[in-house]
Enzyme design. Structure first.
Site, PDB file in Angstrom:
ATOM      1  N   LYS A 153      48.649  36.352  26.924  1.00  0.00           N
ATOM      2  CA  LYS A 153      49.739  36.971  26.177  1.00  0.00           C
ATOM      3  C   LYS A 153      51.047  36.206  26.347  1.00  0.00           C
ATOM      4  O   LYS A 153      52.063  36.599  25.802  1.00  0.00           O
ATOM      5  CB  LYS A 153      49.898  38.416  26.638  1.00  0.00           C
ATOM      6  CG  LYS A 153      48.663  39.263  26.347  1.00  0.00           C
ATOM      7  CD  LYS A 153      48.862  40.682  26.796  1.00  0.00           C
ATOM      8  CE  LYS A 153      47.611  41.520  26.579  1.00  0.00           C
ATOM      9  NZ  LYS A 153      46.458  41.074  27.389  1.00  0.00           N
ATOM     10  N   CYS A 209      65.432  40.586  51.120  1.00  0.00           N
ATOM     11  CA  CYS A 209      65.359  39.807  52.368  1.00  0.00           C
ATOM     12  C   CYS A 209      63.913  39.549  52.772  1.00  0.00           C
ATOM     13  O   CYS A 209      63.655  38.843  53.741  1.00  0.00           O
ATOM     14  CB  CYS A 209      66.151  40.454  53.495  1.00  0.00           C
ATOM     15  SG  CYS A 209      65.220  41.586  54.549  1.00  0.00           S
ATOM     16  N   HIS A 237      48.890  48.014  29.530  1.00  0.00           N
ATOM     17  CA  HIS A 237      48.935  47.743  28.086  1.00  0.00           C
ATOM     18  C   HIS A 237      48.309  48.888  27.300  1.00  0.00           C
ATOM     19  O   HIS A 237      47.278  49.415  27.700  1.00  0.00           O
ATOM     20  CB  HIS A 237      48.151  46.459  27.775  1.00  0.00           C
ATOM     21  CG  HIS A 237      48.845  45.224  28.260  1.00  0.00           C
ATOM     22  ND1 HIS A 237      49.988  44.756  27.670  1.00  0.00           N
ATOM     23  CD2 HIS A 237      48.558  44.381  29.280  1.00  0.00           C
ATOM     24  CE1 HIS A 237      50.382  43.659  28.314  1.00  0.00           C
ATOM     25  NE2 HIS A 237      49.532  43.412  29.299  1.00  0.00           N
ATOM     26  N   THR A 274      44.229  42.639  41.743  1.00  0.00           N
ATOM     27  CA  THR A 274      44.949  43.886  41.470  1.00  0.00           C
ATOM     28  C   THR A 274      46.387  43.865  41.973  1.00  0.00           C
ATOM     29  O   THR A 274      47.256  44.518  41.433  1.00  0.00           O
ATOM     30  CB  THR A 274      44.155  45.075  42.064  1.00  0.00           C
ATOM     31  OG1 THR A 274      42.874  45.112  41.432  1.00  0.00           O
ATOM     32  CG2 THR A 274      44.855  46.397  41.847  1.00  0.00           C
ATOM     33  N   SER A 314      43.145  40.902  32.029  1.00  0.00           N
ATOM     34  CA  SER A 314      44.040  41.710  31.204  1.00  0.00           C
ATOM     35  C   SER A 314      43.294  42.177  29.972  1.00  0.00           C
ATOM     36  O   SER A 314      42.553  41.384  29.391  1.00  0.00           O
ATOM     37  CB  SER A 314      45.256  40.881  30.800  1.00  0.00           C
ATOM     38  OG  SER A 314      46.113  41.659  30.005  1.00  0.00           O
ATOM     39  N   VAL A 358      29.869  41.688  51.427  1.00  0.00           N
ATOM     40  CA  VAL A 358      28.452  41.739  51.056  1.00  0.00           C
ATOM     41  C   VAL A 358      27.874  40.328  51.165  1.00  0.00           C
ATOM     42  O   VAL A 358      28.417  39.381  50.603  1.00  0.00           O
ATOM     43  CB  VAL A 358      28.285  42.310  49.632  1.00  0.00           C
ATOM     44  CG1 VAL A 358      26.833  42.215  49.181  1.00  0.00           C
ATOM     45  CG2 VAL A 358      28.755  43.758  49.598  1.00  0.00           C
ATOM     46  N   ARG A 410      42.948  35.436  37.362  1.00  0.00           N
ATOM     47  CA  ARG A 410      42.313  36.441  36.512  1.00  0.00           C
ATOM     48  C   ARG A 410      40.810  36.183  36.536  1.00  0.00           C
ATOM     49  O   ARG A 410      40.375  35.049  36.338  1.00  0.00           O
ATOM     50  CB  ARG A 410      42.814  36.309  35.080  1.00  0.00           C
ATOM     51  CG  ARG A 410      44.333  36.346  34.940  1.00  0.00           C
ATOM     52  CD  ARG A 410      44.684  35.839  33.540  1.00  0.00           C
ATOM     53  NE  ARG A 410      46.107  35.817  33.252  1.00  0.00           N
ATOM     54  CZ  ARG A 410      46.910  34.791  33.517  1.00  0.00           C
ATOM     55  NH1 ARG A 410      46.472  33.716  34.158  1.00  0.00           N
ATOM     56  NH2 ARG A 410      48.173  34.839  33.165  1.00  0.00           N
ATOM     57  N   ILE A 462      36.892  41.687  34.243  1.00  0.00           N
ATOM     58  CA  ILE A 462      37.989  42.617  33.936  1.00  0.00           C
ATOM     59  C   ILE A 462      39.318  41.905  34.186  1.00  0.00           C
ATOM     60  O   ILE A 462      39.939  42.048  35.235  1.00  0.00           O
ATOM     61  CB  ILE A 462      37.900  43.914  34.770  1.00  0.00           C
ATOM     62  CG1 ILE A 462      36.475  44.463  34.798  1.00  0.00           C
ATOM     63  CG2 ILE A 462      38.882  44.943  34.219  1.00  0.00           C
ATOM     64  CD1 ILE A 462      35.977  45.098  33.547  1.00  0.00           C
ATOM     65  N   GLU A 508      34.590  46.909  50.386  1.00  0.00           N
ATOM     66  CA  GLU A 508      35.655  45.944  50.074  1.00  0.00           C
ATOM     67  C   GLU A 508      35.720  44.935  51.210  1.00  0.00           C
ATOM     68  O   GLU A 508      35.737  45.312  52.378  1.00  0.00           O
ATOM     69  CB  GLU A 508      36.984  46.693  49.924  1.00  0.00           C
ATOM     70  CG  GLU A 508      38.234  45.825  49.973  1.00  0.00           C
ATOM     71  CD  GLU A 508      38.288  44.739  48.914  1.00  0.00           C
ATOM     72  OE1 GLU A 508      38.000  45.012  47.746  1.00  0.00           O
ATOM     73  OE2 GLU A 508      38.601  43.580  49.293  1.00  0.00           O
TER      74      GLU A 508
END
Lengths: 425, 481
Positions: B249, B439, B50, B42, B339, B173, B310, B337, B32
């Site tokens: 959506k 706050c 869903h 994410t 929604s 990478v 997205r 990937i 990562e």
């Protein structure tokens, strides 16, 4: 789990809580302060500049000095001080659930004084668009880092908002060698006290830009720049006026919000204008036996005003907690005397209290105007009856809270609301 | 370092795959580029799991979302993440919308999603009394769950790590070499990994990563969305969407697992796929969207605005792109990937596992596999007696650090000491909510900084906000302390 009982419990050990506790102890035997921090004094501990105490002590003190006077006075009494003690819940019948490093506490209180203070508005609440990097601080957080933690929060700073904390921090950062590029204010007038504009900006050649907003935050990791824009009379950014200012720090001094999450849990009615509880002239909330004072009730300009208001609340709370049976019967009678609504009108934005008992001999009406009035007359009326009227026209500005005493018992028609207005002349 | 499988990307897809593969006797690492998992899309979405009534039948989304969503209640029990069954309403305001509701009912039936029904106006008002009076009816999908996607990703990864999977954070990478003898060399800025299989779950970067291996099968683009978080004050219980548009959506009001609400999200294509800044017109659109569903909505309850992109795989009919590369054997794409990526994630993971098996990867179950993970105890969720007991055991649990969310020091220390512990201010926030409240860290940030510095054994000026070089403080003001 520990169970405790007190006549008066004060939630919050800042300037409001300290003054309320001292006053309450004059009448009530068992008084306690619940403070979530590890020391008393609240936000005053990080306000190391002077200017406090001119009204109450007739001398100029720093924040920690002002707080210490009250901490010392409390130390000479048997007021119970619970530090690192966080209140989780208050019920309408005044049972308090709290916690500290020793465990959970359940406290039964004869009366409760809410003195939790306020919090700062954040960038999301004023919805500044852009990225979400490090380097965007509320002014109070930056003040904490500098004055109590000894850290430098940045090198080149822009300040949004001309509230007092922002002005004080402009000077404070300059004194520590942080370049303050300017203070930007959305409104066409400054929001802080005039003395702070002079002492903190003008004396240090820090520019104040009115009618401007930060319209974008730029930078992926640490802040790299902010975009500012001029705004029109509806406070909307004017396209084409954008200017990008490279900086690594943005300080926000864009308003304070009374911290009333506990009040809400206790079922206390809140004002949509002040975000604080709706109270009567005794500073009692809509829940009998629960009182409020200081910045949790409405945001004050000066700590001295907080102290005076808190003394009233402490005194009312003690009277409520220690009432005798005959006083209780009397109170029941006086509750049948109708309460009269106090209503802000015209240029007056809000009043505290917002209801008064016409049985009371004296009530202090505090209010603020919605915008500056160069020359205006204050008029407080009940129907056609004039309760108060300023003789000479004077200046009213939003950053100065006005304070007027009236005699509710002189009101001839309790069914008519008391209206508070400022008439421009 | 030699591995059987290298997963590139630590979002919900990559971590779900790591969690799934941890059951087998494989040497696996997840790489990562961020300082934490759940670092991009994410953590930048509406967090709705869903159930699968929405995807068009026949698509990969329709195939993987329903089984994935059905796994969540079990996964929540095993991995100790929060889950809340809210159901979803898709609200109709016109006859056209009502037709759309019927279409979605058909989709649900074909996709095998149960507990989906049509509500008339009266039933809708009974369920959500504050909803817009103009609403004519709605689809109700009862099985919709809410999760915190970042909490799920952390839980997936921690469980994988406990079962022997490696994690390489801060590993960007930069180069991929395909060698003749069926394996790859992956170069990051400072390390080299040798592996037989690569799973590309790099989200919006998936095309860049594929290109490093000489694969040019697709392009990724970002569909940008603005979102807001609201205080715990709205009078709704169900996730509420309007009827969907062609690509998304629509703007929804979403009750979260922690009692807050999310409002989101807008949808516009942005040329710069790395740009996750939010914009004023987008936020205005959100507020309009909220008022359409809930006319009494007051924007003053907004405590946070944010945005995300997205990862959209272009020329792929808005579908997921999950397959082994034709031209480069051993390189498996889990791309596009968007929604319903959260709901689908466990389904995607099993699908990728099957592709891996077909590609010749030997999947022998690990005999000592442990499906359970111990989460950070949630103080605010405990009874008074449990709280008292916790504090008596360790007084750090009696010291509140974040007052808006009632997070004690003990909980923050625990979050730092987890197998995949918090390393940044925002990492602490995502694990135990310190700084998440109204706050926004104004009161607790300096305390969190202090605890992080102490636990990590570094000076406070080296504590990072979120990204690797995101300094919060620039040293001491005075020499003495």
């Amino acid at each position: 789990m520990r169970s405790l009982q007190y006549d008066v419990v004060i939630v919050g050990g800042g300037p409001a809580g300290l003054a309320a506790a001292l006053k309450a102890r004059e009448k009530a035997e068992r008084v306690a302060i619940l403070e979530r921090n590890d020391e008393l004094g609240g936000i005053l501990n990080q306000c190391i500049h002077n200017g406090f105490g001119l009204h109450v002590f007739k001398e100029e003190l720093t924040g920690p000095e002002y707080a210490q006077r009250y901490i010392d006075m409390v130390a000479e009494t048997d007021i119970g001080c619970y530090l690192e003690t966080m209140v989780l819940d208050i019920t309408p019948n005044r049972q308090i659930i709290a916690m500290n490093p020793e465990g959970m506490l359940i406290i039964e209180a004869g009366a409760v004084v809410l003195a939790m203070g306020c919090r700062e508005r954040t960038r999301s609440q004023i919805r500044i668009p852009g990225t979400r990097p490090a380097g965007v601080f509320t002014a109070g957080l930056a003040q904490r880092y500098m004055n109590m933690e000894n850290f430098r929060p940045g090198n080149r700073a822009v300040i949004l908002g001309s509230g007092d904390i922002g002005l004080i921090m402009a000077r404070r950062m300059t004194l520590e060698g942080i370049k303050v590029l300017g203070v930007y204010e959305l409104m066409p007038y400054a929001n802080g006290l005039l003395r702070n504009i002079k002492n903190c900006l003008e004396d240090f050649d820090i520019p104040l830009h009115l009618s401007m907003a930060v319209t974008r935050i730029i930078g992926q990791k640490r802040l790299q720049a902010v975009e500012v824009s001029a705004v029109d009379e509806n406070l909307k950014p004017i396209p084409g006026t954008e200017e990008v200012i490279p900086c690594d720090t943005l300080l926000l001094s864009v308003g304070l919000i009374p911290e009333n999450e506990l009040s809400r849990q206790a079922g206390v009615e809140l004002s949509p204008v002040t975000s604080g509880p709706v109270v009567d002239e005794k500073l009692q909330t809509s829940v009998p036996g629960i009182f409020a004072c200081g910045n949790v009730l409405h945001v004050h300009d000066l700590v001295d005003q907080v102290t005076l208001e808190a003394e009233d609340a402490g005194s009312s709370a003690a009277a409520y907690a220690c009432r005798t049976q005959s006083e209780d019967a009397q109170a029941a009678v006086s509750r049948q005397v109708p309460e009269t609504e106090v209503r802000p009108e015209g240029l007056v934005r809000y009043t505290v209290p917002s209801r008064i008992s016409t049985a009371a001999d004296s009530a202090t009406i505090k209010f603020r105007v919605a915008r500056p009035v160069d020359s205006g007359r204050l008029l407080i009326t009940s129907g056609s009856q004039v309760l108060y009227e300023t003789k000479k026209p004077k200046i009213f500005i939003p950053s100065i809270m006005e304070n007027i005493k009236i005699r509710p018992s002189s009101i001839s028609d309790p069914s008519a609301a008391v209206t508070v207005t400022v008439v421009e002349s | 370092m030699k591995y059987d499988v290298v997963i590139i990307g630590g979002g919900i897809t990559g971590t779900a795959i790591a969690h799934c593969l941890a059951q087998y006797q494989l040497k696996t690492i997840l790489l990562e580029e961020g300082t934490d998992v759940a670092f991009r899309a994410t953590k930048q979405n509406g967090a709705v799991c869903h159930p699968g009534y929405d995807p068009h039948p026949g698509t990969l989304k329709a195939k993987l979302n329903p089984p994935g969503a059905r796994m969540y209640p079990r996964l929540a029990r095993e991995l100790g993440f929060k889950i809340r069954n809210t159901g979803t309403l898709v609200v109709a305001y016109s006859d056209r919308d009502l037709k759309k509701v019927d279409e979605l009912m058909d989709n649900a039936r074909i996709n095998g999603v149960e507990q989906v029904e049509r509500l008339n106006q009266e039933q809708l008002r009974n369920r959500e009394p504050h909803i817009n009076k103009d609403a004519l009816g709605a689809l109700l999908a009862r099985s919709t769950n809410m999760v915190d996607a970042f909490e799920v990703a952390i839980a997936f990864m921690e469980n994988a790590m406990q079962n022997g999977t490696d994690l390489g954070l801060n590993q960007q990478v930069r180069k991929i070499e395909k060698r003749a003898e069926e394996d790859f060399l992956i170069h990051t800025q400072d390390r080299v990994y040798e592996t037989r299989f690569i799973i590309n779950a790099a989200g919006i970067h998936a095309d860049d990563v594929a290109a490093m291996a000489g694969i040019h099968e697709y392009k990724m683009q970002g569909r940008h969305g603005n979102l807001c978080v609201m205080d715990k004050v709205l009078p709704i219980h169900t996730v509420m969407f309007p009827c969907p548009g062609p690509a998304t959506k629509g703007i929804a009001l979403i009750p979260t697992v922690s009692g807050n609400f999310i409002l989101g999200s807008t949808a516009t294509m942005r040329d710069d796929k790395y740009d996750t800044s939010n914009d004023a017109p987008g936020i205005e659109d959100l507020i309009r969207g909220a008022k359409l569903l809930l006319p009494e909505f007051d924007p003053r309850c907004i405590i946070r605005t944010f945005a995300g992109q997205r990862p959209v795989c272009l020329d792929n009919d808005n579908d997921f792109y999950i397959r082994e590369s034709e031209s480069c054997k051993g390189f498996i794409h889990a791309a596009g990937i968007q929604s319903p990526g959260i709901g689908a994630a466990p389904g995607v993971a099993e699908y990728v596992r099957d592709i891996l098996a077909d590609a010749g990867c030997d999947l022998k179950p690990r005999p000592d596999y442990d499906p359970y993970r111990e989460p950070v105890p949630d103080f605010s969720d405990m009874s008074l007696e449990e709280k008292d007991e916790m504090i008596k055991k360790d007084p750090a649990w009696g010291k509140i650090v974040c007052r808006c969310e009632t997070v004690p020091e003990g909980e923050i220390i625990a979050a730092i000491r987890q197998p995949l512990g918090a390393r940044t201010v925002e990492g602490v926030k995502r694990r135990c909510r310190a700084g998440m409240g109204r706050c926004q860290g104004g009161f607790c940030q300096f305390r969190v900084m202090h605890i992080l510095a102490r636990e990590l054994g570094i000076p406070e000026e080296e504590v990072r906000f979120e990204e690797r070089d995101a300094q919060v403080l620039y040293g001491r003001l005075k020499g003495m302390r």
